[in-house]
Write an enzyme that holds these catalytic residues in place. Structure first.
Site, short mmCIF file in Angstrom:
data_model
loop_
_atom_site.label_atom_id
_atom_site.label_comp_id
_atom_site.label_asym_id
_atom_site.label_seq_id
_atom_site.Cartn_x
_atom_site.Cartn_y
_atom_site.Cartn_z
N VAL A 63 0.81 -1.22 0.00
CA VAL A 63 0.00 0.00 0.00
C VAL A 63 0.84 1.27 0.00
O VAL A 63 0.33 2.35 -0.31
CB VAL A 63 -1.00 0.04 1.18
CG1 VAL A 63 -2.03 -1.07 1.04
CG2 VAL A 63 -0.28 -0.02 2.52
N TYR A 153 5.37 5.58 14.44
CA TYR A 153 4.04 4.97 14.48
C TYR A 153 3.01 5.99 14.97
O TYR A 153 1.94 6.16 14.37
CB TYR A 153 4.06 3.74 15.38
CG TYR A 153 2.74 3.01 15.47
CD1 TYR A 153 2.27 2.26 14.41
CD2 TYR A 153 1.97 3.06 16.63
CE1 TYR A 153 1.06 1.59 14.49
CE2 TYR A 153 0.76 2.39 16.73
CZ TYR A 153 0.32 1.65 15.65
OH TYR A 153 -0.88 0.99 15.73
#
Length: 269
Positions: A63, A153
């Site tokens: 992706v 993250y």
């Protein structure tokens, strides 16, 4: 469960493991048609064998690569005629202090978690608007409160939340629902696959996986939230508490989070 998902086309990124796989296992018996992608061809082949027939469409895709996403979304529309629901589930975590981490680790986490969400959402948007469908981002409490050892993250999930909130506002008058869900610590492969400071996979988990919410429980909660057209969903009481503490007492929350992740100056979670 109602027939809400019957004959609806649901596109799920990262469907070969964890929450993505649990979503597929739950939605297909509800009558949904599923398109999913992943980077591991063997896992996708195994998934296709589990669901033979015309209810599942799989594509090998990363992706973070726009061309891969274009191939995936366009082939999904071609296969099923359109997209009702997009679940941006594909993601990767990290576990390294910024001082120690190679900058490429941060870039890779951002490219998969954020860029991947943007790529697939942009490519699927016209079809979802046409069907007055739903766009979902699988986020994290790290998108509301930065977590140590997970700078990239946390940044990626903050970015996902902001992107989806802005998009939700853009689409308020279209009939499209945009939502983001925050599963918290879930028993899955994400910690084993988490990147450490040199960009290799952690390969093991520092947590007691048996005590965590299962991927199947997360999938059930997500599906219920989609049906109810929720705005946001934070799954656990602990994560809800963290979000509210951070809003009301950010300085105190800094200390509490630090104490949770560090023991004697060493990161343990």
């Amino acid at each position: 469960m109602s027939d809400f998902f019957k004959n609806k086309t649901v596109v799920i990124t990262g469907g070969s493991d964890g929450i993505g796989k649990a979503l597929i296992d739950t939605l297909i018996p509800l009558g949904a048609k599923i398109a999913t992608c992943g980077r591991n061809a063997d896992k996708l082949q195994k998934l296709s064998q589990q669901y033979p027939g015309n209810t599942l469409h799989t594509v090998v895709a990363d992706v973070s690569n726009y061309d891969d996403c274009e191939k995936f979304i366009e082939s999904s529309i071609q296969t099923f005629g359109g997209i009702d629901i997009l679940i941006n589930n594909a993601g990767i975590s990290m576990r390294a202090l910024l001082q120690d981490a190679d900058i490429e680790v941060i870039k890779k986490v951002m490219s998969i978690n954020f860029d991947g969400t943007v790529h697939c959402t942009k490519l699927a948007l016209d079809s979802i608007i046409e069907r007055k469908g739903t766009i979902v981002g699988v986020s994290s409490v790290a998108g509301f409160r930065g977590l140590p050892g997970r700078t990239g993250y946390s940044a990626s999930k903050f970015a996902v939340n902001g992107f989806l909130e802005a998009l939700r506002t853009e689409l308020l008058d279209t009939g499209v629902n945009v939502m983001w869900v925050c599963p918290g610590f879930t028993a899955s492969n994400i910690r084993n696959a988490a990147l450490v400071k040199d960009g290799t996979q952690q390969g093991k988990t520092p947590l007691d996986e048996q005590s965590l919410m299962t991927a199947e429980e997360c999938a059930a909660l997500t599906i219920k939230a989609i049906e109810k057209r929720k705005r946001t969903l934070i799954y656990t009481v602990a994560d809800k508490r963290t979000v509210w503490l951070n809003k009301l007492f950010p300085g105190l929350t800094d200390k509490l989070v630090r104490n949770h992740f560090f023991k004697n100056g060493t990161m343990v979670k």
